[in-house]
Design an enzyme around this catalytic site. Structure first.
Site, short mmCIF file in Angstrom:
data_model
loop_
_atom_site.label_atom_id
_atom_site.label_comp_id
_atom_site.label_asym_id
_atom_site.label_seq_id
_atom_site.Cartn_x
_atom_site.Cartn_y
_atom_site.Cartn_z
N GLY A 124 -45.05 18.63 -49.08
CA GLY A 124 -43.87 19.39 -49.75
C GLY A 124 -44.95 20.15 -50.83
O GLY A 124 -46.01 20.41 -50.59
N SER A 125 -44.57 20.17 -51.99
CA SER A 125 -45.13 21.18 -52.96
C SER A 125 -46.55 20.70 -53.73
O SER A 125 -47.26 21.23 -54.28
CB SER A 125 -44.17 21.48 -54.15
OG SER A 125 -43.26 22.27 -53.50
N THR A 126 -46.90 19.39 -53.19
CA THR A 126 -48.12 18.86 -53.72
C THR A 126 -49.26 19.36 -52.92
O THR A 126 -50.49 19.54 -53.29
CB THR A 126 -48.12 17.32 -53.41
OG1 THR A 126 -48.16 16.91 -52.10
CG2 THR A 126 -47.54 16.37 -54.26
#
Length: 498
Positions: free
Chosen positions: A224-226
């Site tokens: 995801g956004s990591t």
């Protein structure tokens, strides 16, 4: 000599030759393999009939044995015991009559006393007519960090939850904490009763929660956004943007070459991402999907893959604990590059991007080490039975994943994310923290997302980098910042307070 006698003699000669060839093969070419086979009953009996070395954590007088041998009154003489089983099981593994896992397997030669580095010790034991003792293995784990990671993750996901935490020392690659939940009790598997072992193993193996799986290195999920820190690093490294620039964003974006609502990227209600251009700091702090999707397409799949691989994707790097799975930045079908729509999804850690907690810890550890990626490792020292250091692991620099300038700029963006954005739960009074949240969709309608959180501190001279992955948290709404941030904070504080 008549013909029947000659025939029988020749047949016996061939039998004798076949026997000699088989004995030679077993005694010379195949001997090492047979001796190392844990299913060899003689090897198993020998392993349990002598004192095996300890697996240790900690420093000096504070060293703690997390695996040791205890005298036992039966034919095998010794039984392997694990004093803190649930917290360290995914690392120590277990030793039983038929198999070994974890550090028990990877460091078996040392622990059993067969390693060449223990040759002098074996000679002394032989001269003194004493049984051969195994050597000890000191791990890199920080007991305080391991305890903090275990307690915080368990409190967050509960006894029925699933997740993992990995902490790394950025300058060296030393793994300071590695927790996987749910865990198991290896003491239930080290019994000398093979039937009892099989019953317990079958129960654990059949558990839907997979307690025998070390999620830190064996479970890969959408990050995801990591993963946006990887996209940001690629964009800055390629000179497309600097941390002070504005970047394209927007409330929604129809991915190139697609139609329909299912191919529209949005920002999940984060209205600060809505302008057509936002500052790079806002894009990271507010986790703007549209900004990083456009950035990935502008970079192209080849540059995105190169940057991901520079951080360790599509490779194995941990040498002293197996098995492990590779984290993936994908190629297209039949080896072709991804199309723009697929590349856009990878910009914020979706499509077929997959990462383990160890891999995401390596990413932020490299950024915290001003761009230099160090090889992660768990075995710090090999010791004699008397705790004398025989060999110490030296840190191993793999490569510069990004330049120091790029690392500094991505760090600034991550600090902004903690100070004024989605990663604020990781704030530590008096310490500058760099962090990034992630809430990754599973791609299955109705299923909850995965929660991620990555961070390092102090941002200006990192001592610890952390990755938190929350796979299941029954009864809680999964959000990387709200659930993962406090876990990462607890681990960072445990290391910084040491």
């Amino acid at each position: 000599m008549n013909r029947p006698i000659r025939t029988v003699s020749i047949f016996c000669l061939f039998l004798f030759l076949a026997l000699m060839v088989n004995v030679t093969y077993l005694q010379f070419w195949h001997a090492d393999e047979l001796n190392e086979d844990p299913l060899n009953a003689r090897v198993a009996e020998a392993a349990f009939s002598r004192e095996r070395g300890d697996i240790l954590v900690g420093e000096g007088r504070d060293q703690l044995a997390i695996a040791r041998s205890r005298e036992y009154d039966d034919r095998y003489k010794y039984l392997r015991v694990y004093p803190k089983p649930l917290m360290y099981a995914n690392i120590t593994g277990y030793l039983t009559l038929g198999s070994q896992t974890g550090i028990e397997a990877s460091q078996n030669a040392v622990l059993s006393g067969e390693d060449d580095r223990l040759f002098v010790t074996r000679l002394i034991d032989l001269a003194q007519n004493q049984s051969n003792k195994g050597g000890n293995v000191l791990l890199t784990l920080d007991p305080a960090a391991q305890q903090a990671a275990y307690d915080a993750l368990l409190q967050t996901v509960g006894p029925e939850g699933e997740g993992s935490v990995v902490a790394i020392e950025p300058k060296t690659g030393r793994i300071l904490a590695m927790v996987s939940l749910p865990s198991y009790d290896p003491n239930e598997l080290t019994t000398h009763d093979f039937n009892a072992f099989q019953r317990n193993y079958d129960r654990l193996d059949a558990d839907d929660k997979e307690p025998l799986v070390n999620r830190a290195i064996q479970t890969r999920l959408f990050p995801g956004s990591t993963f946006k820190v990887v996209t940001a690093a690629a964009a800055i490294e390629e000179g497309l943007y600097s941390a002070d620039d504005d970047v394209p964003s927007g409330a929604t974006w129809q991915t190139p070459g697609t139609t329909g609502e299912n191919n529209v990227i949005d920002n999940e209600g984060r209205f600060l991402c809505n302008p057509e251009e936002v500052s790079f700091g806002t894009a990271m702090a507010q986790s703007c999907n549209t900004a990083f999707a456009k950035m990935a397409v502008e970079l192209g799949p080849e540059k995105m893959r190169e940057q991901a691989e520079a951080f360790g994707f599509n490779s194995d790097y941990l040498l002293d604990l197996t098995p492990q799975v590779q984290s993936i930045y994908p190629s297209g079908e039949d080896g072709e590059d991804l199309n723009d729509a697929q590349t856009a999804q990878t910009g914020f850690g979706q499509f077929e991007v997959q990462a383990t907690p160890l891999q995401m810890a390596m990413v932020v550890a490299a950024l915290g080490n001003r761009g230099t990626l160090m090889r992660p490792y768990l075995v710090d020292e090999v010791q004699s039975a008397e705790y004398e250091t025989l060999e110490r692991t030296d840190p191993d620099e793999i490569r510069d994943a990004v330049s120091p300038t790029t690392a500094d700029q991505v760090t600034d963006l991550m600090v902004e994310t903690v100070d004024n954005g989605t990663a604020s739960p990781a704030q530590i009074p008096g310490v500058t923290v760099a962090g990034k949240t992630g809430t990754a969709q599973r791609g299955v309608p109705g299923e909850p997302p995965y929660g991620w959180f990555v961070s390092f501190a102090p941002a200006e001279d990192a001592e610890v980098a952390v990755a938190v992955m929350i796979q299941e948290a029954p009864g809680k709404e999964i959000a990387g910042g709200q659930l993962g941030g406090p876990i990462a904070k607890a681990v960072m504080e445990a290391v910084l307070d040491d």
